[in-house]
Write a protein that holds these residues in place. Structure first.
Motif, PDB file in Angstrom:
ATOM      1  N   VAL A 208       0.840  -1.203   0.000  1.00  0.00           N
ATOM      2  CA  VAL A 208       0.000   0.000   0.000  1.00  0.00           C
ATOM      3  C   VAL A 208       0.875   1.253   0.000  1.00  0.00           C
ATOM      4  O   VAL A 208       0.607   2.221  -0.721  1.00  0.00           O
ATOM      5  CB  VAL A 208      -0.944  -0.008   1.232  1.00  0.00           C
ATOM      6  N   GLU A 209       1.970   1.207   0.781  1.00  0.00           N
ATOM      7  CA  GLU A 209       2.892   2.354   0.812  1.00  0.00           C
ATOM      8  C   GLU A 209       3.531   2.575  -0.558  1.00  0.00           C
ATOM      9  O   GLU A 209       3.626   3.702  -1.051  1.00  0.00           O
ATOM     10  CB  GLU A 209       3.975   2.088   1.872  1.00  0.00           C
ATOM     11  N   ALA A 210       3.966   1.468  -1.178  1.00  0.00           N
ATOM     12  CA  ALA A 210       4.577   1.567  -2.513  1.00  0.00           C
ATOM     13  C   ALA A 210       3.581   2.128  -3.517  1.00  0.00           C
ATOM     14  O   ALA A 210       3.928   2.969  -4.353  1.00  0.00           O
ATOM     15  CB  ALA A 210       5.062   0.184  -2.959  1.00  0.00           C
ATOM     16  N   THR A 211       2.330   1.669  -3.431  1.00  0.00           N
ATOM     17  CA  THR A 211       1.290   2.152  -4.342  1.00  0.00           C
ATOM     18  C   THR A 211       1.073   3.649  -4.168  1.00  0.00           C
ATOM     19  O   THR A 211       0.952   4.391  -5.154  1.00  0.00           O
ATOM     20  CB  THR A 211      -0.038   1.406  -4.068  1.00  0.00           C
ATOM     21  N   THR A 212       1.033   4.107  -2.910  1.00  0.00           N
ATOM     22  CA  THR A 212       0.820   5.530  -2.637  1.00  0.00           C
ATOM     23  C   THR A 212       1.968   6.360  -3.196  1.00  0.00           C
ATOM     24  O   THR A 212       1.754   7.391  -3.839  1.00  0.00           O
ATOM     25  CB  THR A 212       0.696   5.762  -1.109  1.00  0.00           C
ATOM     26  N   LYS A 213       3.203   5.889  -2.947  1.00  0.00           N
ATOM     27  CA  LYS A 213       4.381   6.610  -3.463  1.00  0.00           C
ATOM     28  C   LYS A 213       4.335   6.681  -4.990  1.00  0.00           C
ATOM     29  O   LYS A 213       4.608   7.730  -5.587  1.00  0.00           O
ATOM     30  CB  LYS A 213       5.671   5.901  -3.032  1.00  0.00           C
ATOM     31  N   TYR A 214       3.994   5.548  -5.608  1.00  0.00           N
ATOM     32  CA  TYR A 214       3.928   5.508  -7.077  1.00  0.00           C
ATOM     33  C   TYR A 214       2.871   6.471  -7.591  1.00  0.00           C
ATOM     34  O   TYR A 214       3.111   7.236  -8.529  1.00  0.00           O
ATOM     35  CB  TYR A 214       3.618   4.076  -7.525  1.00  0.00           C
ATOM     36  N   PHE A 215       1.700   6.453  -6.962  1.00  0.00           N
ATOM     37  CA  PHE A 215       0.602   7.324  -7.407  1.00  0.00           C
ATOM     38  C   PHE A 215       1.017   8.797  -7.314  1.00  0.00           C
ATOM     39  O   PHE A 215       0.784   9.576  -8.238  1.00  0.00           O
ATOM     40  CB  PHE A 215      -0.651   7.074  -6.563  1.00  0.00           C
ATOM     41  N   LEU A 216       1.649   9.182  -6.198  1.00  0.00           N
ATOM     42  CA  LEU A 216       2.020  10.590  -6.008  1.00  0.00           C
ATOM     43  C   LEU A 216       3.067  11.035  -7.034  1.00  0.00           C
ATOM     44  O   LEU A 216       2.951  12.121  -7.617  1.00  0.00           O
ATOM     45  CB  LEU A 216       2.541  10.808  -4.584  1.00  0.00           C
ATOM     46  N   THR A 217       4.083  10.183  -7.279  1.00  0.00           N
ATOM     47  CA  THR A 217       5.112  10.591  -8.252  1.00  0.00           C
ATOM     48  C   THR A 217       4.542  10.661  -9.664  1.00  0.00           C
ATOM     49  O   THR A 217       4.826  11.605 -10.412  1.00  0.00           O
ATOM     50  CB  THR A 217       6.310   9.613  -8.252  1.00  0.00           C
ATOM     51  N   GLN A 218       3.717   9.661 -10.024  1.00  0.00           N
ATOM     52  CA  GLN A 218       3.155   9.658 -11.381  1.00  0.00           C
ATOM     53  C   GLN A 218       2.178  10.817 -11.575  1.00  0.00           C
ATOM     54  O   GLN A 218       2.111  11.403 -12.655  1.00  0.00           O
ATOM     55  CB  GLN A 218       2.448   8.326 -11.657  1.00  0.00           C
ATOM     56  N   ALA A 219       1.421  11.148 -10.519  1.00  0.00           N
ATOM     57  CA  ALA A 219       0.489  12.284 -10.613  1.00  0.00           C
ATOM     58  C   ALA A 219       1.268  13.590 -10.780  1.00  0.00           C
ATOM     59  O   ALA A 219       0.884  14.458 -11.580  1.00  0.00           O
ATOM     60  CB  ALA A 219      -0.384  12.343  -9.367  1.00  0.00           C
ATOM     61  N   THR A 220       2.384  13.732 -10.056  1.00  0.00           N
ATOM     62  CA  THR A 220       3.232  14.929 -10.189  1.00  0.00           C
ATOM     63  C   THR A 220       3.778  15.042 -11.605  1.00  0.00           C
ATOM     64  O   THR A 220       3.738  16.115 -12.227  1.00  0.00           O
ATOM     65  CB  THR A 220       4.416  14.853  -9.183  1.00  0.00           C
TER      66      THR A 220
END
Length: 348
Positions: free
Chosen positions: A53-65
């Motif tokens: 879940v942490e990895a998913t959140t990090k991925y989502f935030l970087t890709q959204a940026t």
């Protein structure tokens, strides 16, 4: 995961990449990248483990940026030049901004910090998709805009090869090692992008084949760290004898497939009077080679008292398909003799 949901997500992944491939308009390209991100997020979080879940959140935030930067750069380009066409990027500011946004999307140094952390939180199958398929759409855009800021590309490329070599030296987790390996390979592709886009494409293709075979080997052995890899010889002896060759191919040693793109890239850089850059890139490849040799050594040359044996795996028959592993391993080891044919096709 429900097979219907899985099929829908895989279709979304494929469709997102295809839309980006086929688009000539920045909004469509952005939409394809967003579909890609949104389709892989449920695959990443399917384990319901806090790390996943942490990895998913990090991925989502970087890709959204990165997607927001891309959209901003596309809008700025439309405002400055009056058109949305991907191949008509004439103004340096939006071109530089888009190059940086795509570098963040694929995980080039110095905007790479998310990639090892995210990959470490995923299972090997999703990690394979993230390391191979998810690089295609951003690279399609990079090849189309044909960035002209050579200093930026050189800095991104050399920093990535250096960070990718240095970062992997002290790792014991295989997924983090593969993440740093990915950063180093992407650096090589970016170095040559402005001089020979076809070589970038070749390097990307070879990287995808070699990384696929490495991930599939680790998945078959259920290995996520060096200790688990060191006891794999009791379970799959034939594969254990081939795996060091796969790893050394990733490192770029002749006479294996991985030598081909490095050889051609160094040759092209030298032709462009960039002997210093070529030398530095070749030196950083030695750093990467060290940790591939470390893995090979742990797999084939150590036995029980000399390595900390992990938990002995259950000897259950594996449900993994072996045909993709066989094909990718064979191509990882044996494609170097095709170099003259490849150069004739790519550089007529």
């Amino acid at each position: 995961m429900n097979p219907y949901i899985l099929a829908t997500l895989m279709f979304g992944l494929g469709l997102g990449t295809t839309i980006t491939f086929a688009s000539s308009h920045w909004l469509l390209a952005w939409m394809g990248l967003e579909m890609n991100t949104l389709a892989i997020i449920p695959l990443m979080a399917q384990l319901h483990h806090p790390r996943a879940v942490e990895a998913t959140t990090k991925y989502f935030l970087t890709q959204a940026t990165a997607a927001a930067m891309l959209l901003f750069a596309g809008t700025t380009n439309a405002w400055l030049t009056g058109q949305w066409d991907i191949q008509q990027m004439n103004h340096p500011f939006p071109t530089t901004l888009i190059t940086l946004a795509l570098a963040l999307k694929i995980g080039l140094a110095p905007v790479h910090s998310w990639l090892p952390e995210v990959l470490q939180g995923l299972d090997l199958t999703t990690g394979l998709i993230l390391s191979t398929w998810q690089k295609l759409a951003p690279f399609a855009l990079l090849l189309q805009i044909y960035p002209t800021n050579s200093t930026l590309l050189m800095v991104l490329g050399l920093t990535s090869t250096l960070v990718g070599g240095w970062g992997g030296l002290n790792q014991t987790q295989l997924r983090k090692i593969l993440a740093y390996s990915s950063i180093a390979h992407l650096g090589w592709m970016i170095l040559i992008l402005q001089f020979s886009p076809s070589l970038t494409l070749l390097a990307l293709l070879m990287y995808m084949i070699m990384t696929s075979s490495t991930f599939l080997v680790f998945k078959l052995n259920k290995a996520t760290n060096i200790n688990a890899l060191a006891i794999s010889w009791t379970k799959t002896p034939a594969l254990t004898s081939l795996t060091p060759l796969v790893l050394l191919s990733l490192g770029g040693l002749p006479p294996l497939t991985g030598f081909m793109p490095k050889w051609l890239i160094l040759q092209e850089l030298t032709k462009q009077d960039l002997a210093a850059t070529a030398t530095l890139a070749a030196m950083t490849a030695l750093l990467s080679l060290y940790f591939y040799l470390r893995l090979s050594y742990a797999m084939t040359l150590t036995m029980s008292p000399n390595n900390l044996s992990g938990i002995t795996p259950w000897r259950l028959p594996s449900l993994q398909l072996t045909m993709p592993l066989a094909i990718s391993t064979t191509t990882t080891l044996l494609l170097l003799p095709l170099t003259p044919a490849v150069t004739a096709i790519l550089m007529p």
